[in-house]
Design a protein around this motif. Sequence first.
Motif, PDB file in Angstrom:
ATOM      1  N   HIS A   1       7.326 -17.948 -15.093  1.00  0.00           N
ATOM      2  CA  HIS A   1       5.775 -17.851 -15.249  1.00  0.00           C
ATOM      3  C   HIS A   1       4.984 -18.074 -14.225  1.00  0.00           C
ATOM      4  O   HIS A   1       3.695 -18.216 -14.298  1.00  0.00           O
ATOM      5  CB  HIS A   1       5.625 -19.063 -16.364  1.00  0.00           C
ATOM      6  N   ALA A   2       5.423 -17.912 -12.956  1.00  0.00           N
ATOM      7  CA  ALA A   2       4.636 -17.910 -11.774  1.00  0.00           C
ATOM      8  C   ALA A   2       3.585 -16.978 -11.593  1.00  0.00           C
ATOM      9  O   ALA A   2       3.695 -15.852 -12.046  1.00  0.00           O
ATOM     10  CB  ALA A   2       5.464 -17.979 -10.300  1.00  0.00           C
ATOM     11  N   GLN A   3       2.499 -17.058 -11.080  1.00  0.00           N
ATOM     12  CA  GLN A   3       1.414 -15.906 -11.021  1.00  0.00           C
ATOM     13  C   GLN A   3       0.357 -16.103  -9.755  1.00  0.00           C
ATOM     14  O   GLN A   3       0.548 -17.096  -9.132  1.00  0.00           O
ATOM     15  CB  GLN A   3       0.546 -16.141 -12.250  1.00  0.00           C
ATOM     16  N   GLY A   4       0.301 -14.892  -9.262  1.00  0.00           N
ATOM     17  CA  GLY A   4      -0.486 -15.185  -7.940  1.00  0.00           C
ATOM     18  C   GLY A   4      -2.006 -15.408  -8.610  1.00  0.00           C
ATOM     19  O   GLY A   4      -2.598 -16.482  -8.373  1.00  0.00           O
ATOM     20  N   VAL A   5      -2.899 -14.659  -9.323  1.00  0.00           N
ATOM     21  CA  VAL A   5      -4.091 -14.923  -9.854  1.00  0.00           C
ATOM     22  C   VAL A   5      -3.904 -14.310 -11.304  1.00  0.00           C
ATOM     23  O   VAL A   5      -3.694 -13.294 -11.515  1.00  0.00           O
ATOM     24  CB  VAL A   5      -5.158 -14.312  -9.104  1.00  0.00           C
TER      25      VAL A   5
ATOM     26  N   TYR B   1      -1.579 -15.072  -0.390  1.00  0.00           N
ATOM     27  CA  TYR B   1      -0.757 -15.427  -1.347  1.00  0.00           C
ATOM     28  C   TYR B   1       0.656 -15.591  -0.859  1.00  0.00           C
ATOM     29  O   TYR B   1       1.105 -14.666  -0.079  1.00  0.00           O
ATOM     30  CB  TYR B   1      -0.435 -14.383  -2.682  1.00  0.00           C
ATOM     31  N   VAL B   2       1.388 -16.433  -1.178  1.00  0.00           N
ATOM     32  CA  VAL B   2       2.814 -16.861  -0.611  1.00  0.00           C
ATOM     33  C   VAL B   2       3.703 -16.968  -1.846  1.00  0.00           C
ATOM     34  O   VAL B   2       3.430 -17.857  -2.765  1.00  0.00           O
ATOM     35  CB  VAL B   2       2.722 -18.284   0.217  1.00  0.00           C
ATOM     36  N   GLY B   3       5.036 -16.330  -1.869  1.00  0.00           N
ATOM     37  CA  GLY B   3       5.922 -16.405  -2.637  1.00  0.00           C
ATOM     38  C   GLY B   3       6.747 -17.592  -2.303  1.00  0.00           C
ATOM     39  O   GLY B   3       7.225 -17.537  -0.840  1.00  0.00           O
ATOM     40  N   THR B   4       7.240 -18.362  -3.051  1.00  0.00           N
ATOM     41  CA  THR B   4       8.441 -19.357  -2.788  1.00  0.00           C
ATOM     42  C   THR B   4       9.541 -19.377  -3.496  1.00  0.00           C
ATOM     43  O   THR B   4       9.444 -18.957  -4.725  1.00  0.00           O
ATOM     44  CB  THR B   4       7.732 -20.862  -2.859  1.00  0.00           C
ATOM     45  N   ASP B   5      10.849 -20.002  -3.169  1.00  0.00           N
ATOM     46  CA  ASP B   5      12.029 -19.933  -3.922  1.00  0.00           C
ATOM     47  C   ASP B   5      11.863 -20.774  -5.232  1.00  0.00           C
ATOM     48  O   ASP B   5      12.698 -20.622  -6.202  1.00  0.00           O
ATOM     49  CB  ASP B   5      12.994 -20.745  -3.088  1.00  0.00           C
ATOM     50  N   THR B   6      11.005 -21.643  -5.164  1.00  0.00           N
ATOM     51  CA  THR B   6      10.712 -22.486  -6.460  1.00  0.00           C
ATOM     52  C   THR B   6       9.864 -21.860  -7.595  1.00  0.00           C
ATOM     53  O   THR B   6       9.748 -22.426  -8.824  1.00  0.00           O
ATOM     54  CB  THR B   6      10.048 -23.961  -6.071  1.00  0.00           C
TER      55      THR B   6
ATOM     56  N   GLY C   1       9.419 -15.789  -0.339  1.00  0.00           N
ATOM     57  CA  GLY C   1       9.539 -15.361   1.127  1.00  0.00           C
ATOM     58  C   GLY C   1       8.552 -14.437   1.561  1.00  0.00           C
ATOM     59  O   GLY C   1       8.326 -14.191   2.811  1.00  0.00           O
ATOM     60  N   ALA C   2       7.899 -13.788   0.518  1.00  0.00           N
ATOM     61  CA  ALA C   2       6.953 -12.770   1.038  1.00  0.00           C
ATOM     62  C   ALA C   2       5.530 -13.172   0.908  1.00  0.00           C
ATOM     63  O   ALA C   2       5.280 -14.199   0.226  1.00  0.00           O
ATOM     64  CB  ALA C   2       7.112 -11.667  -0.001  1.00  0.00           C
ATOM     65  N   THR C   3       4.808 -12.641   1.504  1.00  0.00           N
ATOM     66  CA  THR C   3       3.177 -12.946   1.532  1.00  0.00           C
ATOM     67  C   THR C   3       2.442 -11.680   1.051  1.00  0.00           C
ATOM     68  O   THR C   3       3.016 -10.741   1.464  1.00  0.00           O
ATOM     69  CB  THR C   3       2.678 -13.608   2.819  1.00  0.00           C
ATOM     70  N   ARG C   4       1.290 -11.928   0.692  1.00  0.00           N
ATOM     71  CA  ARG C   4       0.321 -10.838   0.432  1.00  0.00           C
ATOM     72  C   ARG C   4      -1.103 -11.394   0.955  1.00  0.00           C
ATOM     73  O   ARG C   4      -1.491 -12.527   0.708  1.00  0.00           O
ATOM     74  CB  ARG C   4       0.095 -10.645  -1.068  1.00  0.00           C
ATOM     75  N   GLN C   5      -1.758 -10.551   1.911  1.00  0.00           N
ATOM     76  CA  GLN C   5      -3.102 -10.880   2.154  1.00  0.00           C
ATOM     77  C   GLN C   5      -4.297  -9.825   1.540  1.00  0.00           C
ATOM     78  O   GLN C   5      -3.716  -8.734   1.786  1.00  0.00           O
ATOM     79  CB  GLN C   5      -3.062 -11.275   3.751  1.00  0.00           C
ATOM     80  N   SER C   6      -5.161 -10.195   1.366  1.00  0.00           N
ATOM     81  CA  SER C   6      -6.385  -9.412   1.125  1.00  0.00           C
ATOM     82  C   SER C   6      -7.730  -9.954   1.438  1.00  0.00           C
ATOM     83  O   SER C   6      -7.894 -11.269   1.790  1.00  0.00           O
ATOM     84  CB  SER C   6      -6.358  -9.009  -0.471  1.00  0.00           C
ATOM     85  N   ILE C   7      -8.742  -9.243   1.549  1.00  0.00           N
ATOM     86  CA  ILE C   7     -10.237  -9.545   1.891  1.00  0.00           C
ATOM     87  C   ILE C   7     -11.168  -8.830   0.571  1.00  0.00           C
ATOM     88  O   ILE C   7     -11.204  -8.016   0.371  1.00  0.00           O
ATOM     89  CB  ILE C   7     -10.548  -8.914   3.279  1.00  0.00           C
TER      90      ILE C   7
ATOM     91  N   THR D   1       1.383  -4.917   0.646  1.00  0.00           N
ATOM     92  CA  THR D   1       2.326  -5.603  -0.144  1.00  0.00           C
ATOM     93  C   THR D   1       2.253  -5.096  -1.531  1.00  0.00           C
ATOM     94  O   THR D   1       3.245  -5.040  -2.219  1.00  0.00           O
ATOM     95  CB  THR D   1       2.073  -7.066  -0.111  1.00  0.00           C
ATOM     96  N   GLY D   2       1.147  -4.906  -2.134  1.00  0.00           N
ATOM     97  CA  GLY D   2       0.667  -4.403  -3.529  1.00  0.00           C
ATOM     98  C   GLY D   2       0.748  -5.748  -4.471  1.00  0.00           C
ATOM     99  O   GLY D   2       0.900  -6.910  -4.043  1.00  0.00           O
ATOM    100  N   GLY D   3       0.890  -5.427  -5.828  1.00  0.00           N
ATOM    101  CA  GLY D   3       0.760  -6.459  -6.659  1.00  0.00           C
ATOM    102  C   GLY D   3      -0.449  -6.705  -7.700  1.00  0.00           C
ATOM    103  O   GLY D   3      -0.466  -7.307  -8.472  1.00  0.00           O
ATOM    104  N   LEU D   4      -1.631  -5.983  -7.031  1.00  0.00           N
ATOM    105  CA  LEU D   4      -2.601  -5.987  -7.638  1.00  0.00           C
ATOM    106  C   LEU D   4      -2.879  -4.960  -8.860  1.00  0.00           C
ATOM    107  O   LEU D   4      -2.145  -3.685  -9.082  1.00  0.00           O
ATOM    108  CB  LEU D   4      -3.771  -5.414  -6.937  1.00  0.00           C
TER     109      LEU D   4
END
Length: 212
Positions: free
Chosen positions: A68-72, A59-64, A141-147, A89-92
């Motif tokens: 109402h943005a969402q990861g999933v 997941y990539v966070g952007t300045d735009t 500017g942040a990212t989150r990775q998971s498997i 990163t967290g967020g789940l």
Amino acid sequence: MARHGAARVARRRAGLGGLLAEVATELTSALAVSLGLPESHFDDAFAGCPHWFGKLIRYVGTDTDGPHAQGVGPHADWGFLTLLLQDSTGGLQARPPRSPDWVDVPPLDGALVVNVGEMLEVATHGYLVSTVHRVLPCAPGATRQSIGFFWSPRLDATLHPVPLTAELAAHAPGVTETEHNPLLPRFGDNALKGWFRSHPEVAARHHADLRG
């Protein structure tokens, strides 16, 4: 568990996916025992060619990203069990069964998150409820990775409700389903429904004749 010996060796030879399949097999046996069933209760459904796959998710966070943005968005997995390895990163977040509230699922070093899938909810007649979860958007500017490792029975396997003790049955109100998300006992049918749900545009373009 000697009865798993030959299959365990074969899975180890298959690499990381095989190792995770071994973990999922042990969890499946343990779940059966916790329900008062023989540890081999689900073996037939997974015999031969169980359906599993892994997915690397970034997941990539952007300045735009707007408010109402969402990861999933909120959803439940359509298989039997999901094993998830998070980064730091967290967020789940997950929603407890029959609750409107969301709770954080913080990353823990050396731990996997285990989600109940829809097929396990079907098999336990709602005693175990599929885990509704979501991922919050990353900060700009942040990212989150998971498997994610998704563990399910054969596509042609049907999971009927298991015989529960009176004590457990008292807490099994039936499956949680809606008009737009029926829970289907044959895994192949439930997987196809889940795929249509996740990729509606692709389904409409290429498989309009299969959509109900």
